[in-house]
Design a protein around this motif. Structure first.
Motif, PDB file in Angstrom:
ATOM      1  N   LEU A  28       0.813  -1.219   0.000  1.00 60.83           N
ATOM      2  CA  LEU A  28       0.000   0.000   0.000  1.00 60.83           C
ATOM      3  C   LEU A  28       0.851   1.275   0.000  1.00 60.83           C
ATOM      4  O   LEU A  28       0.317   2.362  -0.222  1.00 60.83           O
ATOM      5  CB  LEU A  28      -0.948   0.015   1.206  1.00 60.83           C
ATOM      6  N   GLU A  29       2.151   1.142   0.241  1.00 62.03           N
ATOM      7  CA  GLU A  29       3.021   2.321   0.288  1.00 62.03           C
ATOM      8  C   GLU A  29       2.915   3.170  -0.970  1.00 62.03           C
ATOM      9  O   GLU A  29       2.931   4.397  -0.895  1.00 62.03           O
ATOM     10  CB  GLU A  29       4.484   1.904   0.509  1.00 62.03           C
ATOM     11  N   SER A  30       2.800   2.518  -2.118  1.00 61.53           N
ATOM     12  CA  SER A  30       2.741   3.272  -3.380  1.00 61.53           C
ATOM     13  C   SER A  30       1.467   4.116  -3.493  1.00 61.53           C
ATOM     14  O   SER A  30       1.397   5.038  -4.300  1.00 61.53           O
ATOM     15  CB  SER A  30       2.861   2.329  -4.578  1.00 61.53           C
ATOM     16  N   TYR A  31       0.460   3.798  -2.676  1.00 59.12           N
ATOM     17  CA  TYR A  31      -0.783   4.583  -2.668  1.00 59.12           C
ATOM     18  C   TYR A  31      -0.793   5.632  -1.551  1.00 59.12           C
ATOM     19  O   TYR A  31      -1.781   6.326  -1.356  1.00 59.12           O
ATOM     20  CB  TYR A  31      -1.989   3.652  -2.497  1.00 59.12           C
ATOM     21  N   ASP A  32       0.315   5.704  -0.809  1.00 60.42           N
ATOM     22  CA  ASP A  32       0.445   6.653   0.300  1.00 60.42           C
ATOM     23  C   ASP A  32      -0.667   6.488   1.335  1.00 60.42           C
ATOM     24  O   ASP A  32      -1.283   7.453   1.782  1.00 60.42           O
ATOM     25  CB  ASP A  32       0.471   8.098  -0.215  1.00 60.42           C
ATOM     26  N   VAL A 106      -7.646   1.252  -5.241  1.00 55.29           N
ATOM     27  CA  VAL A 106      -6.925   0.330  -4.361  1.00 55.29           C
ATOM     28  C   VAL A 106      -7.659  -0.992  -4.175  1.00 55.29           C
ATOM     29  O   VAL A 106      -7.030  -2.046  -4.085  1.00 55.29           O
ATOM     30  CB  VAL A 106      -6.658   0.998  -2.980  1.00 55.29           C
ATOM     31  N   TYR A 107      -8.979  -0.965  -4.132  1.00 52.44           N
ATOM     32  CA  TYR A 107      -9.748  -2.169  -3.818  1.00 52.44           C
ATOM     33  C   TYR A 107      -9.410  -3.351  -4.735  1.00 52.44           C
ATOM     34  O   TYR A 107      -9.132  -4.450  -4.243  1.00 52.44           O
ATOM     35  CB  TYR A 107     -11.245  -1.859  -3.833  1.00 52.44           C
TER      36      TYR A 107
END
Length: 153
Positions: A28-32, A106-107
């Motif tokens: 999830l890091e790439s989505y901040d 993201v989902y």
């Protein structure tokens, strides 16, 4: 043969949970966004206009922790708090368009990660696993009801 429930079940569940959390966090890091922020945002997209007290129960976070998460989500413009007309001391919380867009983005990614996690496990075993987790949760809720309210699935 099981010699210790704590070692065989408790430690296994704890170990796998931590590993899943690290796996999701890294992805999830790439989505901040963190896993905790994601869980709150997802609930807010599902239940718009929820107050903080109810949201706290829904995501199983204490008020202080939830407040910090909401502050971060608000700074990222993913949520907005609006004063409640009926109770000016409380706020209703909504996902913004940006928050809803992030959820839509993201989902599917999260779903793919979970598909990778369960690869090769037959549906019958997964169904049984979920049933067992539900029963464990139910048993814990029965014990918790003596001291506090339990959130049931």
């Amino acid at each position: 043969m099981i010699t210790s429930l704590d070692k065989s079940i408790g430690m296994s569940i704890n170990y796998v949970n931590r590993k899943i959390q690290r796996f999701l966090s890294g992805n999830l890091e790439s989505y901040d966004i963190t896993t905790e922020q994601w869980a709150v945002l997802l609930k807010l997209v599902e239940k718009e206009g929820i107050n903080q007290k109810l949201l706290s129960k829904e995501v199983e976070k204490d008020q202080a922790t939830l407040t910090r998460i909401l502050d971060i989500l608000e700074r990222k413009s993913l949520i907005i708090r609006k004063k409640c007309d009926e109770d000016r001391r409380s706020f209703l919380i909504y996902a913004t368009d940006k928050g809803k867009k992030l959820k839509k983005e993201v989902y599917p990614f999260i779903e793919e990660l979970f598909k990778d996690m369960i690869y090769g496990i037959p549906k019958e075993q997964l169904d049984l696993f979920v049933d067992i987790l539900d029963k464990i949760n139910e048993n814990m809720c029965t014990r918790e009801q003596k001291t506090k309210q339990c959130i049931k699935k």
